[in-house]
Design a protein around this motif. Structure first.
Motif, PDB file in Angstrom:
ATOM      1  N   VAL A   1       7.947  -6.227  14.038  1.00 32.32           N
ATOM      2  CA  VAL A   1       7.190  -5.001  13.774  1.00 32.32           C
ATOM      3  C   VAL A   1       7.607  -3.883  14.727  1.00 32.32           C
ATOM      4  O   VAL A   1       7.787  -2.721  14.317  1.00 32.32           O
ATOM      5  CB  VAL A   1       5.677  -5.281  13.890  1.00 32.32           C
ATOM      6  CG1 VAL A   1       4.884  -3.978  13.840  1.00 32.32           C
ATOM      7  CG2 VAL A   1       5.237  -6.210  12.775  1.00 32.32           C
TER       8      VAL A   1
ATOM      9  N   GLY B   1      10.778  -2.447  13.651  1.00 31.59           N
ATOM     10  CA  GLY B   1      10.600  -1.575  12.499  1.00 31.59           C
ATOM     11  C   GLY B   1      10.079  -0.202  12.888  1.00 31.59           C
ATOM     12  O   GLY B   1      10.572   0.823  12.390  1.00 31.59           O
ATOM     13  N   PHE B   2       9.082  -0.143  13.778  1.00 33.51           N
ATOM     14  CA  PHE B   2       8.557   1.141  14.212  1.00 33.51           C
ATOM     15  C   PHE B   2       9.571   1.924  15.045  1.00 33.51           C
ATOM     16  O   PHE B   2       9.521   3.155  15.077  1.00 33.51           O
ATOM     17  CB  PHE B   2       7.274   0.933  15.019  1.00 33.51           C
ATOM     18  CG  PHE B   2       6.055   0.751  14.169  1.00 33.51           C
ATOM     19  CD1 PHE B   2       5.465   1.818  13.522  1.00 33.51           C
ATOM     20  CD2 PHE B   2       5.499  -0.510  14.002  1.00 33.51           C
ATOM     21  CE1 PHE B   2       4.345   1.649  12.729  1.00 33.51           C
ATOM     22  CE2 PHE B   2       4.376  -0.697  13.209  1.00 33.51           C
ATOM     23  CZ  PHE B   2       3.797   0.382  12.571  1.00 33.51           C
TER      24      PHE B   2
ATOM     25  N   LYS C   1      12.822   2.370  12.054  1.00 35.85           N
ATOM     26  CA  LYS C   1      12.439   2.864  10.727  1.00 35.85           C
ATOM     27  C   LYS C   1      10.989   3.337  10.784  1.00 35.85           C
ATOM     28  O   LYS C   1      10.124   2.809  10.095  1.00 35.85           O
ATOM     29  CB  LYS C   1      12.604   1.762   9.674  1.00 35.85           C
ATOM     30  CG  LYS C   1      14.027   1.278   9.506  1.00 35.85           C
ATOM     31  CD  LYS C   1      14.101   0.070   8.588  1.00 35.85           C
ATOM     32  CE  LYS C   1      13.546   0.354   7.216  1.00 35.85           C
ATOM     33  NZ  LYS C   1      13.648  -0.792   6.307  1.00 35.85           N
ATOM     34  N   THR C   2      10.753   4.362  11.595  1.00 33.53           N
ATOM     35  CA  THR C   2       9.387   4.805  11.850  1.00 33.53           C
ATOM     36  C   THR C   2       8.700   5.297  10.580  1.00 33.53           C
ATOM     37  O   THR C   2       7.579   4.886  10.260  1.00 33.53           O
ATOM     38  CB  THR C   2       9.380   5.915  12.910  1.00 33.53           C
ATOM     39  OG1 THR C   2      10.070   5.466  14.078  1.00 33.53           O
ATOM     40  CG2 THR C   2       7.950   6.287  13.277  1.00 33.53           C
TER      41      THR C   2
ATOM     42  N   SER D   1       8.078   2.435   8.102  1.00 26.95           N
ATOM     43  CA  SER D   1       7.032   1.524   8.570  1.00 26.95           C
ATOM     44  C   SER D   1       5.651   2.137   8.412  1.00 26.95           C
ATOM     45  O   SER D   1       4.695   1.451   8.008  1.00 26.95           O
ATOM     46  CB  SER D   1       7.281   1.157  10.036  1.00 26.95           C
ATOM     47  OG  SER D   1       8.516   0.493  10.180  1.00 26.95           O
TER      48      SER D   1
ATOM     49  N   HIS E   1       4.157   2.161   4.789  1.00 28.74           N
ATOM     50  CA  HIS E   1       3.521   0.954   4.252  1.00 28.74           C
ATOM     51  C   HIS E   1       2.001   1.019   4.338  1.00 28.74           C
ATOM     52  O   HIS E   1       1.313   0.335   3.576  1.00 28.74           O
ATOM     53  CB  HIS E   1       4.010  -0.284   5.018  1.00 28.74           C
ATOM     54  CG  HIS E   1       5.419  -0.675   4.682  1.00 28.74           C
ATOM     55  ND1 HIS E   1       5.792  -1.119   3.434  1.00 28.74           N
ATOM     56  CD2 HIS E   1       6.555  -0.685   5.417  1.00 28.74           C
ATOM     57  CE1 HIS E   1       7.080  -1.397   3.409  1.00 28.74           C
ATOM     58  NE2 HIS E   1       7.575  -1.125   4.606  1.00 28.74           N
TER      59      HIS E   1
ATOM     60  N   TYR F   1       9.569 -10.973   7.202  1.00 24.72           N
ATOM     61  CA  TYR F   1       8.979  -9.912   8.029  1.00 24.72           C
ATOM     62  C   TYR F   1      10.075  -9.099   8.721  1.00 24.72           C
ATOM     63  O   TYR F   1       9.984  -7.880   8.830  1.00 24.72           O
ATOM     64  CB  TYR F   1       8.040 -10.517   9.079  1.00 24.72           C
ATOM     65  CG  TYR F   1       6.837 -11.218   8.507  1.00 24.72           C
ATOM     66  CD1 TYR F   1       6.345 -10.902   7.238  1.00 24.72           C
ATOM     67  CD2 TYR F   1       6.174 -12.198   9.236  1.00 24.72           C
ATOM     68  CE1 TYR F   1       5.238 -11.558   6.715  1.00 24.72           C
ATOM     69  CE2 TYR F   1       5.054 -12.850   8.715  1.00 24.72           C
ATOM     70  CZ  TYR F   1       4.609 -12.529   7.461  1.00 24.72           C
ATOM     71  OH  TYR F   1       3.517 -13.178   6.945  1.00 24.72           O
TER      72      TYR F   1
ATOM     73  N   ASP G   1      11.767  -6.729   6.255  1.00 24.25           N
ATOM     74  CA  ASP G   1      10.977  -5.535   5.937  1.00 24.25           C
ATOM     75  C   ASP G   1      11.044  -4.489   7.043  1.00 24.25           C
ATOM     76  O   ASP G   1      10.668  -3.321   6.794  1.00 24.25           O
ATOM     77  CB  ASP G   1       9.518  -5.928   5.701  1.00 24.25           C
ATOM     78  CG  ASP G   1       9.341  -6.778   4.446  1.00 24.25           C
ATOM     79  OD1 ASP G   1      10.212  -6.695   3.549  1.00 24.25           O
ATOM     80  OD2 ASP G   1       8.343  -7.531   4.381  1.00 24.25           O
ATOM     81  N   ASN G   2      11.482  -4.864   8.221  1.00 32.68           N
ATOM     82  CA  ASN G   2      11.480  -3.936   9.358  1.00 32.68           C
ATOM     83  C   ASN G   2      12.885  -3.613   9.874  1.00 32.68           C
ATOM     84  O   ASN G   2      13.020  -3.025  10.954  1.00 32.68           O
ATOM     85  CB  ASN G   2      10.662  -4.542  10.499  1.00 32.68           C
ATOM     86  CG  ASN G   2       9.178  -4.583  10.190  1.00 32.68           C
ATOM     87  OD1 ASN G   2       8.464  -3.593  10.307  1.00 32.68           O
ATOM     88  ND2 ASN G   2       8.693  -5.750   9.769  1.00 32.68           N
ATOM     89  N   THR G   3      13.919  -4.011   9.166  1.00 34.62           N
ATOM     90  CA  THR G   3      15.286  -3.685   9.602  1.00 34.62           C
ATOM     91  C   THR G   3      16.043  -2.956   8.512  1.00 34.62           C
ATOM     92  O   THR G   3      15.601  -2.874   7.371  1.00 34.62           O
ATOM     93  CB  THR G   3      16.067  -4.965   9.951  1.00 34.62           C
ATOM     94  OG1 THR G   3      16.017  -5.890   8.851  1.00 34.62           O
ATOM     95  CG2 THR G   3      15.504  -5.627  11.184  1.00 34.62           C
TER      96      THR G   3
END
Length: 226
Positions: free
Chosen positions: A113, A116-117, A120-121, A124, A127, A221, A224-226
């Motif tokens: 997570v 991701g933040f 890919k702020t 993320s 969502h 997970y 979804d964050n990379t």
């Protein structure tokens, strides 16, 4: 046979000190490093399985996600080996402890997570609020999505704990029933013993499947964050 049904899940101690750390380190002995130029059959099978699992887990990831390949393969080998060793008689399964499973799930989930933040702020944050949401529903959806995000590591840990614990309890109950029926009815005891053997085979499959499911969800997970 233990009087307490849950006594087998208590952390073992030696001279008053918990030995769970030694038990957790024991699976590493199953994968000794080898410097041989010609590998034997066991190491060849291990390498083939590692490559197969890596291919399956890393097929959906980009270059940044594939940097986690060593972490994920170590995770699935550790959980699978621990679950299988826990099926041995008079053994202890660390993955039946919710605290240990949370200790694995929370750092891995948090790392994915945070990545991701960091990288890919906008994606993320998007969502938390799906596109086209009516304005009156915005606060409620943000709260629901935030709760669902923080529930993910709990779901990982509880799923693994519940599946492993339930299988061990069922084996314990059927094994106790088989011993009790031996003095009453040999035929019924033999039938329950056959059921126990089939359940043991099922638990071998469950031990490997749960290791794969835990690692696969962590991989999703991460995806979804990379």
């Amino acid at each position: 046979m233990n009087e307490n049904l849950f006594a087998s899940f208590a952390t073992p101690t030696l001279m008053g000190l918990p030995v769970v750390l030694l038990i957790i380190m024991f699976p590493m002995l199953l994968y000794p490093p080898s410097n041989r130029l010609i590998t034997n059959r066991l190491s060849a099978i291990q390498q083939w399985l590692v490559k197969l699992i890596l291919k399956q887990l890393m097929s959906i990831h980009n270059t940044k996600g594939r940097t986690w390949s060593l972490m994920l393969i170590s995770l699935i080998l550790f959980i699978g080996s621990t679950n299988l060793l826990g099926l041995l008689p008079h053994s202890f399964t660390p993955t039946t402890q919710l605290s240990m499973n949370l200790g694995m799930a929370i750092p891995l989930w948090a790392g994915a997570v945070i990545m991701g933040f960091r990288h890919k702020t906008k994606s993320s944050l998007a969502h938390f609020l799906p596109q086209g949401t009516p304005i009156p529903l915005i606060p409620m959806l943000i709260i629901i999505e935030t709760i669902s995000l923080f529930i993910q590591p709990m779901a990982l840990a509880i799923r693994l704990t519940a599946n492993i614990t339930a299988g061990h309890l069922l084996m314990h109950l059927i094994g106790g029933a088989t011993l009790a029926l031996m003095s009453i009815s040999t035929t019924t005891a033999f039938i329950t013993f056959i059921i126990l053997l089939l359940l043991t085979m099922l638990e071998f499959a469950v031990a490997l499947i749960q290791a794969y499911v835990f690692t696969l969800l962590v991989s999703l997970y991460l995806h979804d964050n990379t």
